[in-house]
Each structure stands twice: as structure tokens, then as C-alpha cells.
Design a protein around this motif. Structure first.
Motif, PDB file in Angstrom:
ATOM      1  N   HIS A  11      33.065  30.700  37.614  1.00 15.93           N
ATOM      2  CA  HIS A  11      34.623  29.214  38.700  1.00 15.93           C
ATOM      3  C   HIS A  11      34.372  29.183  39.737  1.00 15.93           C
ATOM      4  N   GLY A  12      35.355  28.183  39.853  1.00 12.07           N
ATOM      5  CA  GLY A  12      36.108  27.850  41.680  1.00 12.07           C
ATOM      6  C   GLY A  12      36.961  28.652  41.550  1.00 12.07           C
ATOM      7  N   LEU A  13      37.380  27.884  42.664  1.00  8.92           N
ATOM      8  CA  LEU A  13      39.205  28.045  43.213  1.00  8.92           C
ATOM      9  C   LEU A  13      39.596  28.377  42.414  1.00  8.92           C
ATOM     10  N   ALA A  14      41.119  28.988  43.958  1.00  6.33           N
ATOM     11  CA  ALA A  14      42.548  29.642  42.418  1.00  6.33           C
ATOM     12  C   ALA A  14      41.986  30.258  41.715  1.00  6.33           C
ATOM     13  N   ASN A  15      43.245  31.293  41.675  1.00  7.59           N
ATOM     14  CA  ASN A  15      43.822  32.034  40.707  1.00  7.59           C
ATOM     15  C   ASN A  15      43.197  31.189  39.166  1.00  7.59           C
ATOM     16  N   ALA A  53      38.305  35.696  39.977  1.00 10.60           N
ATOM     17  CA  ALA A  53      39.253  36.039  40.451  1.00 10.60           C
ATOM     18  C   ALA A  53      40.089  36.695  40.719  1.00 10.60           C
ATOM     19  N   ASP A  54      39.596  37.902  40.342  1.00  8.33           N
ATOM     20  CA  ASP A  54      40.541  39.487  40.045  1.00  8.33           C
ATOM     21  C   ASP A  54      40.205  40.365  41.627  1.00  8.33           C
ATOM     22  N   LEU A  55      38.739  39.427  42.337  1.00  8.60           N
ATOM     23  CA  LEU A  55      38.910  39.798  43.745  1.00  8.60           C
ATOM     24  C   LEU A  55      39.687  39.542  44.302  1.00  8.60           C
ATOM     25  N   ARG A  56      40.106  38.836  44.218  1.00  6.63           N
ATOM     26  CA  ARG A  56      41.388  37.957  45.361  1.00  6.63           C
ATOM     27  C   ARG A  56      42.859  37.608  44.382  1.00  6.63           C
ATOM     28  N   TYR A  57      42.995  37.864  43.606  1.00 10.09           N
ATOM     29  CA  TYR A  57      44.387  38.318  43.266  1.00 10.09           C
ATOM     30  C   TYR A  57      44.452  39.360  42.627  1.00 10.09           C
TER      31      TYR A  57
END
Length: 296
Positions: A11-15, A53-57
Motif C-alpha cells: 500500500h501507499g501513503l497515509a494511515n 502503516a503500523d510502523l508510522r502510526y
């Protein structure tokens, strides 16, 4: 005996919503396209999503905060193809302007415009470029999934920032694990045409080209998708040693939010385009590829 095929998505950008939900929605969008565009009833295929995403959010998107859930497209029959795209799009207007900026930034190495775009519009990608630990973690997830399915025919579909991660991983793997092959790489809504991204690639991997472990590369871009502002990538990325070139396809991404507002960058819209359906139809085993017209 022909090897089994697997579709691996990143997947791409954002949560994002929780991983199980996001995986289910990506697979539903692919299946919707196969049914409507290829006439396959209830297509079954092996699908794996690389979720980062869990690595950023700290927490995934809740149902209440998710403005862009997957919903089947209205109506029946094939969805609009690239030949039905508007004659003049944002890409046609803005791409020539950005091309001039792109040339200047690549020539000087000073990427002021791209820095502003990445930091304020593509925050995750900006962090990917400056936070090496985050980049290593994301790359490791995709690398592990590709290696786990190395005996399969792999169709790797990379959306948005996922295409940046995929390119990095494939260029690294061609050196570290040259026997691992990708049958088809599909990039969708990709920012690989941005000068900042290309300069980062060149600094780490050398000349821009198709990775040598890729047998085919198709790039899908909607003309209204600002993330894929340059649209075509073939002019920027040379062929692989096996003379594999990028094939650029303009598509129509018809995704709309529940309130009716379009989002020409959304993954679900790309995953059900006729162009992507043609690319992944081979992933459906012939024994269960039943034409919709024959389905009971």
C-alpha cells in the motif's frame, strides 16, 4: 507443471484501516475488476498484502475516521478504460510545467520544490527518505514476503509510495538474491517521476532502469492523479539487461468517497481498472476462471 501465481500488494501513503480489513478490501477491489472487466464469476486467487502503516502510526484508522472505504462501483459491466479518459487532464496541463522544474532539480541536485511537496503532501515518503530505521523496516517486510513466495509466479502491485519501496527492494534483491524473480511489476499512482525520488534512487542504486529481476513492468496513471504528475516513466527509466522496458498505461480511476467526491489516486480505483484486470487475470487458476455469463 506451471507454478502457482500470487498477487502481492504493497500500500501507499497515509494511515490505513486495520491490516485484515485493508487486505480484504484490496482483494475485493481486484475481484470486482476481474468480474466486471474479464467476465470472471467469483474469481479466487492467492493474495498477500504488505502492510506497513503500523510502523508510522500508533493505531489504524477507525471506521468513523475513514473517509475512503472500499465500496463496489455502481452499475454493471466493464469499467471505463484508458481510451475513455478525458482528452485534457491535470497531468496534461501540469506535467510540462513540472518537467522544467524536474530538469532543473536533477541538474543542480537542489530539490526545493520536491522537498516542499514531499514534506507537506507526502509526509510518509519524506520520512522514508530521512529516517533510515523506518526505511529498513518497511523494506524488510516486502523482502520477507517476496522471499516467502519465491517459488510462485509473483505479480507485485505497488501503489503510490509503495512503488518507491518496491523499486528500492527490487534493486537491492537483484544484487543480494539474484535468483528471486518477479514475473510482473505493476505500479499505480506512482511518484517515481519526481526528481527527488529519482535522485535518491541514483544515489543508492546507480542509473535509473528496470530492475534485472523483473520480467515485465506496467505503470498505471490516471491523468487527474497529482501524485503521478509525470504520468509516463519509460523516458526516465532505462531497460533492464534483458531489454525489459516500462509500459505506461493511462487509466481511468473512478473511485469516489461515500459523499461522492472523486479521488483519482485511490488504490481501489486503480485495482479495478480494465488495464489492471488484464494484468492479473493470469493469477486466477484456469479451473476456477468461470465466465460470469456461465455462473449459476
Amino acid at each position: 507443471m506451471e507454478r502457482d501465481c500470487v498477487i502481492i500488494g504493497i500500500h501507499g501513503l497515509a494511515n490505513k484501516p486495520p491490516v485484515d480489513e485493508k487486505t480484504r478490501w484490496w482483494k475485493a477491489a481486484i475481484a470486482e475488476g476481474l468480474t466486471r472487466n474479464e467476465g470472471l464469476a467469483d474469481p479466487e486467487f492467492l493474495f498477500e498484502l504488505v502492510y506497513w502503516a503500523d510502523l508510522r502510526y500508533d493505531a489504524p484508522l477507525s471506521e468513523d475516521s475513514n473517509r475512503e472505504p472500499y465500496r463496489p462501483y455502481d452499475g454493471a459491466g466493464p469499467l471505463p478504460g484508458g481510451d475513455e479518459a478525458p482528452v485534457i487532464t491535470a497531468e496534461d496541463v501540469l506535467a510540462p510545467l513540472y518537467a522544467g522544474i524536474d530538469c532543473l532539480e536533477e541538474a543542480t541536485g537542489i530539490t526545493v520544490v520536491d522537498d516542499v511537496i514531499l514534506e507537506h503532501r507526502f509526509d510518509d515518503l519524506w520520512h522514508y527518505h530521512v529516517e533510515r530505521r523506518f526505511a529498513r523496516q518497511v523494506r524488510a517486510r516486502l523482502t520477507a514476503r517476496l522471499r516467502a513466495f519465491r517459488t510462485h509466479r509473483i505479480l507485485l502491485v505497488a501503489h503510490s509510495m509503495g512503488s518507491v519501496i518496491a523499486y528500492d527492494v527490487l534493486r537491492l534483491l537483484e544484487r543480494e538474491d539474484p535468483s528471486l524473480r518477479i514475473e510482473h511489476l505493476v505500479t499505480a499512482g506512482s511518484p517515481l517521476g519526481l526528481a527527488k525520488v529519482k535522485l535518491k534512487f541514483e544515489a543508492e542504486h546507480g542509473a535509473l532502469r528496470v530492475p534485472n529481476n523483473v520480467s515485465a513492468w506496467t505503470n498505471l496513471a490516471d491523468g487527474e492523479d497529482i501524485v503521478a504528475i509525470m504520468g509516463s516513466l519509460n523516458a526516465d527509466y532505462g531497460p533492464s539487461k534483458a531489454d525489459v522496458h516500462i509500459v505506461d498505461r493511462r487509466v481511468v480511476n473512478e473511485y469516489r468517497r461515500p459523499d461522492g467526491e472523486p479521488n483519482h489516486h485511490k488504490s481501489y480505483g486503480y485495482l479495478r481498472t480494465p488495464e489492471f484486470s488484464r494484468a492479473c487475470a493470469c493469477a486466477v487458476p484456469a479451473a476456477i476462471a468461470v465466465p460470469a455469463a456461465q455462473a449459476v
